[in-house]
Design a protein around this motif. Sequence first.
Motif, PDB file in Angstrom:
ATOM      1  N   LYS A 152     154.067  -8.464  23.373  1.00  0.00           N
ATOM      2  CA  LYS A 152     153.411  -9.562  22.679  1.00  0.00           C
ATOM      3  C   LYS A 152     153.914  -9.580  21.230  1.00  0.00           C
ATOM      4  O   LYS A 152     153.993  -8.550  20.578  1.00  0.00           O
ATOM      5  N   LYS A 153     154.272 -10.739  20.767  1.00  0.00           N
ATOM      6  CA  LYS A 153     154.723 -10.915  19.390  1.00  0.00           C
ATOM      7  C   LYS A 153     153.704 -11.764  18.632  1.00  0.00           C
ATOM      8  O   LYS A 153     153.020 -12.604  19.227  1.00  0.00           O
ATOM      9  N   LYS A 154     153.623 -11.549  17.331  1.00  0.00           N
ATOM     10  CA  LYS A 154     152.739 -12.355  16.505  1.00  0.00           C
ATOM     11  C   LYS A 154     153.224 -13.799  16.507  1.00  0.00           C
ATOM     12  O   LYS A 154     154.418 -14.070  16.640  1.00  0.00           O
ATOM     13  N   HIS A 155     152.291 -14.741  16.312  1.00  0.00           N
ATOM     14  CA  HIS A 155     152.642 -16.153  16.211  1.00  0.00           C
ATOM     15  C   HIS A 155     153.318 -16.404  14.869  1.00  0.00           C
ATOM     16  O   HIS A 155     153.064 -15.708  13.885  1.00  0.00           O
ATOM     17  N   GLU A 158     151.383 -16.545  11.676  1.00  0.00           N
ATOM     18  CA  GLU A 158     150.838 -15.286  11.184  1.00  0.00           C
ATOM     19  C   GLU A 158     151.819 -14.534  10.281  1.00  0.00           C
ATOM     20  O   GLU A 158     151.407 -13.628   9.552  1.00  0.00           O
ATOM     21  N   VAL A 159     153.074 -14.886  10.341  1.00  0.00           N
ATOM     22  CA  VAL A 159     154.095 -14.109   9.638  1.00  0.00           C
ATOM     23  C   VAL A 159     155.019 -14.964   8.767  1.00  0.00           C
ATOM     24  O   VAL A 159     156.074 -14.500   8.348  1.00  0.00           O
TER      25      VAL A 159
END
Length: 170
Positions: A152-155, A158-159
Amino acid sequence: MNLGATLIKSRRSVRSFTDAPVDDEIVHEALECARLAPTAMNLQPWLFGAVRNKALLKQIAELTDHGRFIETAAVCFAIFGEKDAKYYLEDGCAATENLIICLQGYGLGTCWVAGDKKEYGEPVRKLLNVPEKYTLVSLIAGGFPKEITIPKKKHLDEVSFMDTWKEEEA
């Protein structure tokens, strides 16, 4: 979506490889792509190795703290930078990413194993008989994937930010 974005978005770290060898042409192309990476002031302060000898792969794997799977890879690329070059780490990382993306285009899986400032950097350098002016930047295990996991990767929201970061964006 363009080809570059497709390759980048499809890449995953692979730590489990089949026994299939990697053709010389692919190894050469990966090294060529590493060589063509951007480099500060065009200094090109690097040296690239491709290790396929099973005994050497096992020795490298045993030296690392988080790269035991290197032993099962078809090839391990070792990226070194000249210690005295101001931007050896940035240049070496750019070359590493070029190499990884090239291999992804051939359907190979890779996993980046840290090298810079690791205790095993010097033993790996000596094992591969690399001149003392170089330091290990990274090790890239490569081969045909036995399995691929999708973490799972951050959206993106979010970054990332546009122009300046604002508290309400967090």
